[in-house]
Design an enzyme around this catalytic site. Sequence first.
Site, mmCIF file in Angstrom:
data_model
loop_
_atom_site.group_PDB
_atom_site.id
_atom_site.type_symbol
_atom_site.label_atom_id
_atom_site.label_comp_id
_atom_site.label_asym_id
_atom_site.label_seq_id
_atom_site.Cartn_x
_atom_site.Cartn_y
_atom_site.Cartn_z
ATOM 1 C CG ASP A 1 -2.131 0.912 1.023
ATOM 2 O OD1 ASP A 1 -2.436 1.241 -0.144
ATOM 3 O OD2 ASP A 1 -2.758 1.288 2.024
ATOM 4 C CG HIS B 1 -4.541 10.631 2.600
ATOM 5 N ND1 HIS B 1 -5.675 10.525 3.388
ATOM 6 C CD2 HIS B 1 -3.682 9.685 3.054
ATOM 7 C CE1 HIS B 1 -5.502 9.556 4.275
ATOM 8 N NE2 HIS B 1 -4.308 9.029 4.096
ATOM 9 C CD GLU C 1 -6.684 4.605 4.480
ATOM 10 O OE1 GLU C 1 -6.025 3.753 3.839
ATOM 11 O OE2 GLU C 1 -6.193 5.343 5.353
ATOM 12 C CD GLU D 1 -5.567 2.818 -0.382
ATOM 13 O OE1 GLU D 1 -4.748 2.195 -1.094
ATOM 14 O OE2 GLU D 1 -5.448 2.932 0.849
ATOM 15 C CG ASP E 1 -6.139 0.146 3.359
ATOM 16 O OD1 ASP E 1 -6.277 -0.944 3.933
ATOM 17 O OD2 ASP E 1 -5.173 0.916 3.577
ATOM 18 C CE LYS F 1 -4.152 2.056 7.386
ATOM 19 N NZ LYS F 1 -4.931 2.975 6.554
#
Length: 425
Positions: free
Chosen positions: A124, A131, A196, A198, A230, A250
């Site tokens: 990642d 951000h 998140e 992404e 995520d 995570k």
Amino acid sequence: MRLALDSTHDVGLVSWLESANDPSTDFPIQNLPFGRFRRDADDGWRIGVAIGDQILDLERVGLVPNADMHGLMDQQQAEHTALRRALSDGLRHGSDDAARFRNALIAQTAVEMGLPCEIGDYTDFYTSIHHATTVGKLFRPDNPLLPNYKWVPIGYHGRASSIGISGQSFARPIGQTKAPDAAAPSLGPCSRLDYELEVGVFISRPNAPGERIPIEHAEDHVFGIALFNDWSARDFQAWEYQPLGPFLSKNFASTLSPWIVTMDALAPFRKNWTRPEGDPDPLPYLDSVGNRETGSIDIELEVWLQTPAMQKAGVAGERLMRSNYADAYWTVAQMVAHHTVNGCNLRTGDLFGSGTLSGPAADQGGSLLELTLGGKQPIRLSNGETRTWLEDGDTVILRGYCERDGSRRIGLGECRGTVLRARAD
Ligand code: CA
């Protein structure tokens, strides 16, 4: 850097399949993304291409020998381009092969989608400077951006085993948290659960251990892009992240959209990559003429939330924000070149996350962490509800699409996941 445009990208190209010509479909004949599906749990995964509201079964139509997605991804770019042309020829209006192709269609609503391929290693990144700056400000108001950010495409190695496919639901994770004024941490359900926004980048061809991939050839090793959520437990993250970065905050769940939109399909939507005035040029191994001319990709991205109350009222959801992938500070090619500069070998089916893709404006945060200013300012939804963090039963939906004058709009489909109550045991 950008692949050549050809007749498969023509804006006027239409299919004999009516649903592919619907202006609102994500999957017109110009897209042709790859995924894996099965009719039921007893069936094996099969490789398919999305077209309108249908899936073309590639084995059945004779375009692949078996269901080995890695084998398909590992081919040379020229073979990928040839396959795209064969798909486009068979699906276009007036094709001599229309009957054979029609025979290999199955409705998207009739199948279960799987992960598009077996995912090997997952890395990642942190490629949105917007951000990184907003999140940095929350933790370090006087020093939001760390000094390495403009030089190093920052990333960490994540976990592939818990990556699921759109439609998944998962229990709110349990973990350690510690309030700043508490003497000791405690174990309990996450109370600051976040998403998140992404994109996921799929590696096609491997490099040998010790062999780096120069930026000029980086995209020869990329198959395409999907949406990626995520999920993040911000309270666990705050307690655990120093000194080695995120761990249990995570790795409990991440969600992918089922279709890989290929670099071929994205060719009309490339954009020049620039740095703001005054920012340093990247080191030479992260810089190339091709990357500057067409390294960025213009993908509009959206986050939608459907609360249980909305679901009950028959409301599909509410859009929380929009951003664009072209605002990322580092490109796909730079991620590949950086990941391998030390000799690290990538393998077919590896996945890169872009990192949360926030835009420059305050309302373009790609996570609740940003939209609520670290949990200090709840967002108000149009039905009167508020959210600071995700609640049980909430469904988060990511969407993405490419739109440009002179090209047919293509979409990435959707990436949907639902948070369930924490397990009692
Ligand atoms: Ca992330």
